[in-house]
Design a protein around this motif. Structure first.
Motif, PDB file in Angstrom:
ATOM      1  N   ASN A   1      24.307  26.990  75.356  1.00  0.00           N
ATOM      2  CA  ASN A   1      25.183  25.918  74.863  1.00  0.00           C
ATOM      3  C   ASN A   1      26.603  26.436  74.697  1.00  0.00           C
ATOM      4  O   ASN A   1      26.809  27.623  74.421  1.00  0.00           O
TER       5      ASN A   1
ATOM      6  N   ASN B   1      25.318  21.681  77.206  1.00  0.00           N
ATOM      7  CA  ASN B   1      24.176  22.496  77.596  1.00  0.00           C
ATOM      8  C   ASN B   1      24.250  22.836  79.077  1.00  0.00           C
ATOM      9  O   ASN B   1      24.408  21.951  79.925  1.00  0.00           O
TER      10      ASN B   1
ATOM     11  N   GLY C   1      25.456  17.577  73.669  1.00  0.00           N
ATOM     12  CA  GLY C   1      24.882  17.246  72.383  1.00  0.00           C
ATOM     13  C   GLY C   1      25.998  17.103  71.363  1.00  0.00           C
ATOM     14  O   GLY C   1      27.188  17.156  71.708  1.00  0.00           O
ATOM     15  N   THR C   2      25.645  16.914  70.114  1.00  0.00           N
ATOM     16  CA  THR C   2      26.652  16.719  69.068  1.00  0.00           C
ATOM     17  C   THR C   2      26.453  17.716  67.933  1.00  0.00           C
ATOM     18  O   THR C   2      25.390  18.317  67.778  1.00  0.00           O
TER      19      THR C   2
ATOM     20  N   ASN D   1      22.885  19.162  67.233  1.00  0.00           N
ATOM     21  CA  ASN D   1      21.914  18.414  68.036  1.00  0.00           C
ATOM     22  C   ASN D   1      22.142  18.682  69.523  1.00  0.00           C
ATOM     23  O   ASN D   1      22.661  17.835  70.251  1.00  0.00           O
ATOM     24  N   PRO D   2      21.777  19.885  69.994  1.00  0.00           N
ATOM     25  CA  PRO D   2      21.992  20.209  71.413  1.00  0.00           C
ATOM     26  C   PRO D   2      21.052  19.427  72.321  1.00  0.00           C
ATOM     27  O   PRO D   2      19.945  19.040  71.916  1.00  0.00           O
ATOM     28  N   GLN D   3      21.489  19.205  73.554  1.00  0.00           N
ATOM     29  CA  GLN D   3      20.683  18.507  74.550  1.00  0.00           C
ATOM     30  C   GLN D   3      19.920  19.525  75.401  1.00  0.00           C
ATOM     31  O   GLN D   3      20.276  19.808  76.549  1.00  0.00           O
TER      32      GLN D   3
END
Length: 381
Positions: free
Chosen positions: A185, A218, A225-226, A255-257
């Motif tokens: 990330n 990512n 993400g946020t 809140n990673p994707q």
């Protein structure tokens, strides 16, 4: 966010023309060069071989500081060279600055993120627990505006990225000074806002609130993400009193994707040449007390006694929380500053045998307090 950034830059550049100097009377250029050389001794209770040797004493860092000003444009930069095991050589900070007035300024480059107590949420050499999750003395790449009228101060900033030493789709390098998100990330498009109110006849009491929001890109999913964080703080730092008090409470969420099937409960963070895992959400509470004793001796000019405590409440089921406490003293002897710390850690990667997951899973069922006795001596010039 990128359009807002371009608009922000255009508006700021347009204000520079109001501070031009007459061609017949240009100011003299100013250049200041300083730096420091530091050595470090440490003795860690969880390292049996080190206990048998009686600790280790060696090189910490050599740094160069440069401040310059010419025709209304300022430069502030600091370059550090650690041992290769701690990341080697890298830029700690560096920005261009223009003073829009006596009360306001703009900084462009690698500057300190306006979040929480500044410059440090601690008094010791180890910082507080906030540093190890990227919320104390953090520096990122972007634009920051500062307005300070004495009783009120507010800062607003946009950061395109963290310290960007590796461009493109490569993983961020952990060879850096302040902790940032690394691994798969990358920090991206971050906004910060901080408001401070100073109280009392001498403005010794400071109340502050900070907000932060941004994206996490990512590398696997190529999606954002946020993340966001908020903090409130109080600091007592009178010019006439030897006491200093720092209190801060904060929360954050990431809140990673991630790709399907990957663990969503932690992210990688890195600094000083190594990564570790950090819980994706939590709260931190810190309290610091310091007392300065002035001296008038041939060698010592003062001793500052302090105790800094930090508690990290991880909001992930099954993750053990973290405690950190540093009791110590700073000895001032002319250009030398000597920090003597007894640093206690519980699920703290720098203060215990568990490195990778101390700030994530911890070591459930087998966690103890550990002690690192540390002396850092530096000559500042």
């Amino acid at each position: 966010m990128q359009r807002l950034f371009l608009l922000f830059i255009t508006c700021l550049i347009s204000t520079w023309g109001y501070a031009q100097y007459p061609e017949e009377d240009p100011p003299e250029p100013i250049l200041k060069i300083g730096g420091a050389l530091r050595f470090n001794y440490n003795l860690s209770t969880w390292k049996e071989d080190q206990l048998e040797r009686g600790g280790d004493f060696g090189y910490d860092v050599f740094r160069i500081n440069v401040e310059s000003e010419y025709k209304g444009i300022k430069l502030n930069a600091e370059f550090r060279h650690y041992s290769q095991a701690f990341g080697g050589a890298f830029l700690k900070q560096g920005w261009f600055q223009h003073d829009l007035s006596e009360r306001s300024q703009i900084q462009v480059g690698l500057n300190q993120v306006p979040f929480g107590i500044q410059q440090y949420n601690s008094n010791n050499w180890f910082f507080n627990i906030t540093y190890y999750v990227g919320f104390e003395d953090d520096h990122d790449m972007g634009v920051k505006y500062i307005h300070d009228s004495g009783r009120w101060q507010w800062q607003a900033a946009y950061y395109k990225s963290a310290e960007e030493f590796v461009f493109g789709l490569a993983e961020p390098s952990p060879n850096r000074y302040s902790y940032d998100i690394t691994g798969r990330n990358k920090e991206n498009n971050q906004l910060d806002f901080k408001l401070v109110r100073r109280l009392g006849d001498s403005l010794a009491h400071e109340l502050g609130a900070s907000l932060q929001g941004g994206l996490l890109y990512n590398l696997d999913t190529e999606q954002n993400g946020t993340r966001y964080a908020a903090a409130v703080h109080y600091e007592y730092k009178p010019a006439y009193s030897p006491w200093n008090v720092k209190l801060q409470a904060m929360l954050y969420r990431m809140n990673p994707q991630y790709a399907a099937g990957e663990d969503l409960n932690f992210v990688e963070m890195g600094a000083y040449g190594a990564n570790y895992n950090v819980a994706s959400k939590g709260e931190m509470y810190t309290a610091s007390l310091a007392y300065h004793l002035p001296l008038d001796t041939r060698l010592l000019q003062g001793i500052t006694f302090y105790n800094n405590y930090g508690y990290y409440n991880k909001r992930v089921s099954g993750f053990e929380n973290t405690h950190m406490n540093v009791l110590g003293a700073l000895f001032t002897a002319g250009p030398m500053y000597i920090y003597t710390d007894a640093a206690f850690g519980y699920n703290q990667p720098w203060l215990g045998p568990e490195w990778t997951n101390a700030l994530a899973f911890g070591t459930p069922g087998d966690t103890d307090w550990h002690l690192r006795f540390n002396i850092n001596m530096g000559y500042y010039f």
